[in-house]
Design an enzyme around this catalytic site. Sequence first.
Site, PDB file in Angstrom:
ATOM      1  N   TYR A 126       1.011  -1.064  -0.015  1.00  0.00           N
ATOM      2  CA  TYR A 126       0.057  -0.097  -0.194  1.00  0.00           C
ATOM      3  C   TYR A 126       0.871   1.133  -0.112  1.00  0.00           C
ATOM      4  O   TYR A 126       1.568   1.497   0.820  1.00  0.00           O
ATOM      5  CB  TYR A 126      -0.929   0.051   1.159  1.00  0.00           C
ATOM      6  CG  TYR A 126      -1.729   1.341   1.202  1.00  0.00           C
ATOM      7  CD1 TYR A 126      -2.903   1.400   0.312  1.00  0.00           C
ATOM      8  CD2 TYR A 126      -1.591   2.324   2.167  1.00  0.00           C
ATOM      9  CE1 TYR A 126      -3.563   2.568   0.134  1.00  0.00           C
ATOM     10  CE2 TYR A 126      -2.435   3.417   1.872  1.00  0.00           C
ATOM     11  CZ  TYR A 126      -3.271   3.489   1.106  1.00  0.00           C
ATOM     12  OH  TYR A 126      -4.327   4.607   0.890  1.00  0.00           O
ATOM     13  N   HIS A 261       3.783  15.709   7.181  1.00  0.00           N
ATOM     14  CA  HIS A 261       3.021  14.574   7.002  1.00  0.00           C
ATOM     15  C   HIS A 261       1.630  14.574   6.890  1.00  0.00           C
ATOM     16  O   HIS A 261       1.066  14.114   6.270  1.00  0.00           O
ATOM     17  CB  HIS A 261       3.609  13.269   7.880  1.00  0.00           C
ATOM     18  CG  HIS A 261       5.079  12.641   7.501  1.00  0.00           C
ATOM     19  ND1 HIS A 261       4.758  12.095   6.118  1.00  0.00           N
ATOM     20  CD2 HIS A 261       6.060  12.709   7.925  1.00  0.00           C
ATOM     21  CE1 HIS A 261       6.308  11.576   5.878  1.00  0.00           C
ATOM     22  NE2 HIS A 261       7.008  11.962   6.957  1.00  0.00           N
ATOM     23  N   HIS A 326      10.295   7.068  15.116  1.00  0.00           N
ATOM     24  CA  HIS A 326      11.595   7.873  15.051  1.00  0.00           C
ATOM     25  C   HIS A 326      11.914   8.414  16.107  1.00  0.00           C
ATOM     26  O   HIS A 326      11.413   9.143  16.779  1.00  0.00           O
ATOM     27  CB  HIS A 326      11.497   8.892  13.868  1.00  0.00           C
ATOM     28  CG  HIS A 326      10.874   8.497  12.505  1.00  0.00           C
ATOM     29  ND1 HIS A 326       9.561   9.020  12.293  1.00  0.00           N
ATOM     30  CD2 HIS A 326      11.458   7.719  11.362  1.00  0.00           C
ATOM     31  CE1 HIS A 326       9.196   8.030  11.203  1.00  0.00           C
ATOM     32  NE2 HIS A 326      10.367   7.528  10.472  1.00  0.00           N
TER      33      HIS A 326
END
Length: 431
Positions: A126, A261, A326
């Site tokens: 995806y 994002h 992260h």
Amino acid sequence: MRLYNYSDLSTADIQQLVQRNVDPANEIRTIVEDVINHVQQHGDRALYDYANKFDKVQLSNLYLDKTDLEELAETVSAEQKAALETAYNNIYKFHRAQLKAEDKIETMPGVTCWRELRPIEKVGLYIPGGTAVLPSTFLMLGIPARIAGCHEIVVCSPPQKNGKVNAFIAYVALLLGIDKIYLVGGSQAIAAMAYGTESITKVDKIFGPGNQFVTKAKTIIQSTTTTAIDMPAGPSEVLVIADETATPAFIAADLLAQAEHGIDSQSILVCTSAKIANEAIAEVERQLPTLPRAEIARLAMDNSYVVITSGLHEAMDFSNHYAPEHLILATENWQQITGSIINAGSVFLGNLTPEAAGDYASGTNHTLPTSSYARAYSGVSVDSFVKKITFQHITREGIQNIGPSVEILAEMEGLHAHRNAVSIRISPPTP
């Protein structure tokens, strides 16, 4: 950004702070379950309907073929191709080293055991394409799938307004030797790959990050079908640990890189210095208006916060509770605390190692566990695309050596047929 002092936080406060992307009223689950059921019942027709409803596109075909992809890829400049190829080469080099044959182990004389790798036959990738198009994700998933030797790779990505995919994604498809991309996004893409439709093959395992709807679809699919998932990789997040040796402008840039994002992303700063923290916050305000995606980044930053700690080890303690996707150690003293890292998806060491390098081209994989799933999951690797099958071989000497112990153990558990399967080999009955 909200600011907290670690010393003022109770255990309950910390638990509350580290929670993210929760769905307490099951509103997302209800929507996603309806989508999954509709795709399961109506197949391709549902996918066309959802493209119209969610992507605002009337599709005449559910996929782009090789000719379509080549035509799109022609619009990519030489400079852009070179950058994508640099990323491809570094990612390939890092992941190729993960494909290693294991040694055969003689556990006792005449008894040999080992494992061999076999690729997962059918995998689904995806590739998100909502507010940002991510050819880098295509590289991160497609390269290890190719290295592993997966027999069939199904790729789904949301259509753009023109009913196609981004040209960069098309070029990556050609780099990977993939000649078809299905124009399906969101939870409906996950459902299509899990159940199969008239056009889309049912796969054995689904890979790829996405928004909360995609993540919820993956978790539902994992528990209700025979299709596996890589991990619950949802809205992205970063946690930066910084001390007085950090550069505030760098910190701000890293926080904003994550925030752009999406509005449900989260950027956390855990800092041993209130001065550095305040300077970093000021830098965020200075840098943010210059970003094309400033509105998205600002909403994400409103959902983010700063924690002030008394030292690096206390900062690491909070980070391990948060379990970030992260983790950036923005300090010249990073070697003092790397051994204390327990929960993190991917780690970036020092003031000159931005998380963006790992997102694109350093070689490591950027498909990573979010929402505290780093407590139990690793990021995507070649291992994610293979099965490890165990083998064993026992000689005449080996059955004599191991047989008596197996007989006793089987007797202990009351499994007499198990015992007999060994006994008959040690002392075969007289004809």
